[in-house]
Design a protein around this motif. Structure first.
Motif, PDB file in Angstrom:
ATOM      1  N   MET A  71       0.852  -1.185   0.000  1.00  0.00           N
ATOM      2  CA  MET A  71       0.000   0.000   0.000  1.00  0.00           C
ATOM      3  C   MET A  71       0.887   1.233   0.000  1.00  0.00           C
ATOM      4  N   SER A  72       0.577   2.181  -0.871  1.00  0.00           N
ATOM      5  CA  SER A  72       1.324   3.427  -0.977  1.00  0.00           C
ATOM      6  C   SER A  72       0.568   4.551  -0.285  1.00  0.00           C
ATOM      7  N   ALA A  73       1.315   5.368   0.471  1.00  0.00           N
ATOM      8  CA  ALA A  73       0.784   6.616   1.032  1.00  0.00           C
ATOM      9  C   ALA A  73       1.626   7.744   0.447  1.00  0.00           C
ATOM     10  N   ARG A  74       1.031   8.500  -0.476  1.00  0.00           N
ATOM     11  CA  ARG A  74       1.782   9.528  -1.193  1.00  0.00           C
ATOM     12  C   ARG A  74       1.039  10.859  -1.114  1.00  0.00           C
ATOM     13  N   GLY A  75       1.810  11.930  -0.922  1.00  0.00           N
ATOM     14  CA  GLY A  75       1.182  13.236  -0.879  1.00  0.00           C
ATOM     15  C   GLY A  75       2.135  14.309  -0.420  1.00  0.00           C
ATOM     16  N   ALA A  76       1.561  15.460  -0.062  1.00  0.00           N
ATOM     17  CA  ALA A  76       2.375  16.592   0.355  1.00  0.00           C
ATOM     18  C   ALA A  76       3.076  16.328   1.674  1.00  0.00           C
ATOM     19  N   ASP A  77       2.420  15.626   2.594  1.00  0.00           N
ATOM     20  CA  ASP A  77       3.017  15.332   3.896  1.00  0.00           C
ATOM     21  C   ASP A  77       2.464  14.021   4.446  1.00  0.00           C
TER      22      ASP A  77
ATOM     23  N   LYS B 252     -10.498   7.828   4.476  1.00  0.00           N
ATOM     24  CA  LYS B 252     -11.443   8.752   5.084  1.00  0.00           C
ATOM     25  C   LYS B 252     -10.730   9.871   5.830  1.00  0.00           C
ATOM     26  N   TYR B 253      -9.514   9.591   6.303  1.00  0.00           N
ATOM     27  CA  TYR B 253      -8.738  10.577   7.056  1.00  0.00           C
ATOM     28  C   TYR B 253      -7.623  11.191   6.215  1.00  0.00           C
ATOM     29  N   ALA B 254      -7.126  10.432   5.244  1.00  0.00           N
ATOM     30  CA  ALA B 254      -5.988  10.889   4.440  1.00  0.00           C
ATOM     31  C   ALA B 254      -6.313  12.133   3.637  1.00  0.00           C
ATOM     32  N   VAL B 255      -7.557  12.286   3.251  1.00  0.00           N
ATOM     33  CA  VAL B 255      -7.938  13.416   2.415  1.00  0.00           C
ATOM     34  C   VAL B 255      -7.649  14.748   3.105  1.00  0.00           C
ATOM     35  N   PHE B 256      -7.708  14.774   4.423  1.00  0.00           N
ATOM     36  CA  PHE B 256      -7.453  16.013   5.158  1.00  0.00           C
ATOM     37  C   PHE B 256      -5.973  16.377   5.195  1.00  0.00           C
ATOM     38  N   PHE B 257      -5.116  15.433   4.799  1.00  0.00           N
ATOM     39  CA  PHE B 257      -3.670  15.667   4.775  1.00  0.00           C
ATOM     40  C   PHE B 257      -3.122  15.659   3.346  1.00  0.00           C
ATOM     41  N   LYS B 258      -4.036  15.732   2.382  1.00  0.00           N
ATOM     42  CA  LYS B 258      -3.647  15.722   0.972  1.00  0.00           C
ATOM     43  C   LYS B 258      -2.744  14.533   0.658  1.00  0.00           C
ATOM     44  N   THR B 259      -3.135  13.388   1.206  1.00  0.00           N
ATOM     45  CA  THR B 259      -2.403  12.139   1.003  1.00  0.00           C
ATOM     46  C   THR B 259      -3.311  11.146   0.294  1.00  0.00           C
ATOM     47  N   ALA B 260      -2.778  10.465  -0.708  1.00  0.00           N
ATOM     48  CA  ALA B 260      -3.530   9.455  -1.454  1.00  0.00           C
ATOM     49  C   ALA B 260      -3.036   8.067  -1.078  1.00  0.00           C
ATOM     50  N   LEU B 261      -3.969   7.185  -0.781  1.00  0.00           N
ATOM     51  CA  LEU B 261      -3.645   5.796  -0.470  1.00  0.00           C
ATOM     52  C   LEU B 261      -4.062   4.917  -1.631  1.00  0.00           C
TER      53      LEU B 261
ATOM     54  N   LEU C 129       6.963  -0.750   7.380  1.00  0.00           N
ATOM     55  CA  LEU C 129       6.875   0.588   6.799  1.00  0.00           C
ATOM     56  C   LEU C 129       8.256   1.038   6.354  1.00  0.00           C
ATOM     57  N   LEU C 130       8.338   1.557   5.147  1.00  0.00           N
ATOM     58  CA  LEU C 130       9.586   2.191   4.707  1.00  0.00           C
ATOM     59  C   LEU C 130       9.277   3.406   3.858  1.00  0.00           C
ATOM     60  N   LYS C 131      10.281   4.243   3.714  1.00  0.00           N
ATOM     61  CA  LYS C 131      10.144   5.475   2.952  1.00  0.00           C
ATOM     62  C   LYS C 131      10.773   5.266   1.591  1.00  0.00           C
ATOM     63  N   SER C 132       9.959   5.393   0.544  1.00  0.00           N
ATOM     64  CA  SER C 132      10.448   5.133  -0.807  1.00  0.00           C
ATOM     65  C   SER C 132      10.815   6.407  -1.557  1.00  0.00           C
ATOM     66  N   GLY C 133      10.476   7.564  -1.000  1.00  0.00           N
ATOM     67  CA  GLY C 133      10.779   8.842  -1.637  1.00  0.00           C
ATOM     68  C   GLY C 133      10.375   9.977  -0.721  1.00  0.00           C
ATOM     69  N   ASP C 134      10.657  11.197  -1.127  1.00  0.00           N
ATOM     70  CA  ASP C 134      10.340  12.350  -0.284  1.00  0.00           C
ATOM     71  C   ASP C 134       8.850  12.478   0.000  1.00  0.00           C
ATOM     72  N   ASP C 135       8.025  12.007  -0.922  1.00  0.00           N
ATOM     73  CA  ASP C 135       6.583  12.184  -0.765  1.00  0.00           C
ATOM     74  C   ASP C 135       5.828  10.861  -0.668  1.00  0.00           C
ATOM     75  N   GLU C 136       6.530   9.746  -0.405  1.00  0.00           N
ATOM     76  CA  GLU C 136       5.840   8.452  -0.407  1.00  0.00           C
ATOM     77  C   GLU C 136       6.405   7.506   0.645  1.00  0.00           C
ATOM     78  N   PHE C 137       5.490   6.834   1.328  1.00  0.00           N
ATOM     79  CA  PHE C 137       5.809   5.698   2.194  1.00  0.00           C
ATOM     80  C   PHE C 137       5.126   4.463   1.616  1.00  0.00           C
ATOM     81  N   LEU C 138       5.752   3.300   1.811  1.00  0.00           N
ATOM     82  CA  LEU C 138       5.168   2.032   1.405  1.00  0.00           C
ATOM     83  C   LEU C 138       4.939   1.176   2.636  1.00  0.00           C
ATOM     84  N   LEU C 139       3.789   0.517   2.680  1.00  0.00           N
ATOM     85  CA  LEU C 139       3.442  -0.388   3.772  1.00  0.00           C
ATOM     86  C   LEU C 139       3.249  -1.783   3.182  1.00  0.00           C
TER      87      LEU C 139
END
Length: 340
Positions: free
Chosen positions: A37-43, A108-117, A82-92
């Motif tokens: 699963m990717s978590a990518r976004g501004a923060d 449901k919560y990621a949208v408030f942090f401008k993060t896409a799962l 969990l690892l960090k694959s780039g400045d704007d992405e974590f992989l789970l």
């Protein structure tokens, strides 16, 4: 046939489906039951910090960690690396069957942090590599070798995570798999996924599956012993329950390693009972077969863990016997300190 089906066929042909006899040589397997699963976004770090048990701020490009996502009652919905694959992405990396649900729940919560799962499992192939010549196999495939447990080394987009002295997880872009896999297999013998699961069981690393979704709090899977729970980082979903158990509660159930003579591993969630009276004692976390012995991790009531009459519910088969975990002495010591 799609590219995904082509890849699946290639891996199915390369790796055996059933575990063979255990050897002392260097071995490689496909982590067929793991997805990404990717978590990518501004923060994404700020978003994840408020959702999962581990300290995201300590995860860098070269440091990974185990962790979990809990519901508000502290019950684990997933466990992962969990690892960090780039400045704007974590992989789970987690059990594949959980990813769709976790994407839906967390979005449901990621949208408030401008993060896409997103489920990016089709973009990656996970391999497990272990044995005395594992490092030489990595060198032969021109992959960088991490030096410490949980350290990550990147070679292009490929990632290698050190799990122990002679064990590694390798994550390769699906589009770049075949040449690297060919090189690795020159030094390592392909094996069934079940053989990697046996190794994880011996290391005392449990996992949440769909059958055990929201069944355990992190301490029941000994996750605090594996660095997967931070008690200093602040609030996250379920944190109040997890912290209360650590500092104020008395943990009545935790994970043990058990052995069973036989060929049929019980699926996750299978009850463990007292053969004499049928009383439930716990449930299976994961199980796998090796050399006509089933090894398993199971969450048991602590006051029942030393019984000699434990068995898998309704099996009528052999009794279960206890086996050691690598961190058993530290776990017992920490429990004794807490009780005193």
């Amino acid at each position: 046939m799609t590219e995904t089906n082509d890849l699946h066929s290639l891996l199915s042909e390369r790796f055996p489906r059933q575990a063979g006899a255990e050897t002392d040589g260097t071995t490689i397997t496909w982590l067929a039951n793991q997805g990404v699963m990717s978590a990518r976004g501004a923060d994404p770090s700020k978003f994840l910090q408020g959702q999962i048990t581990c300290d995201v701020d300590k995860v860098t490009a070269n440091v990974s960690t185990l962790g979990a996502r809990c519901n508000p009652k502290g019950r684990m919905q997933s466990s992962f690396r969990l690892l960090k694959s780039g400045d704007d992405e974590f992989l789970l990396f987690m059990n594949r069957e959980l990813i769709a649900g976790q994407v839906s729940e967390l979005s449901k919560y990621a949208v408030f942090f401008k993060t896409a799962l997103t489920d990016v499992s089709a973009d990656w192939v996970g391999l497990g590599l272990w044995g005395p010549d594992a490092q030489q196999a990595l060198h032969g495939a021109r992959l960088e070798v991490p030096g410490r447990s949980n350290e990550v080394m990147h070679t292009g987009r490929a990632m290698v995570i050190r799990l122990g002295e002679d064990a590694f997880e390798i994550w390769l872009p699906a589009s770049e798999l075949q040449p690297t896999l060919d090189n690795l297999c020159q030094s390592a013998t392909p094996a069934a996924t079940e053989e990697w699961q046996v190794r994880q069981i011996r290391a005392g690393i449990g996992e949440v599956t769909q059958s055990t979704y929201e069944s355990f709090i992190p301490q029941m899977l000994n996750l605090q012993q594996l660095g997967g729970v931070s008690f200093r980082k602040g609030c996250y979903t379920g944190q109040e329950i997890v912290a209360r158990m650590q500092y104020l509660g008395k943990l009545k159930r935790r994970m043990y390693r058990l052995l069973l003579a036989g060929e049929a591993p019980p699926p996750p969630g299978t009850p463990i009972v007292d053969r004499e009276d049928g009383k439930p004692l716990g449930e299976v976390v994961i199980a796998a077969r090796c050399n006509h012995i089933v090894e398993m991790l199971a969450v048991l009531q602590k006051d029942a863990a030393q019984l000699t009459t434990m068995s898998v519910a309704d099996s009528g088969g052999p009794l279960l016997t206890m086996a050691d975990l690598p961190y058993e002495s530290e776990l017992i010591a920490s429990e004794a300190d807490k009780e005193n």
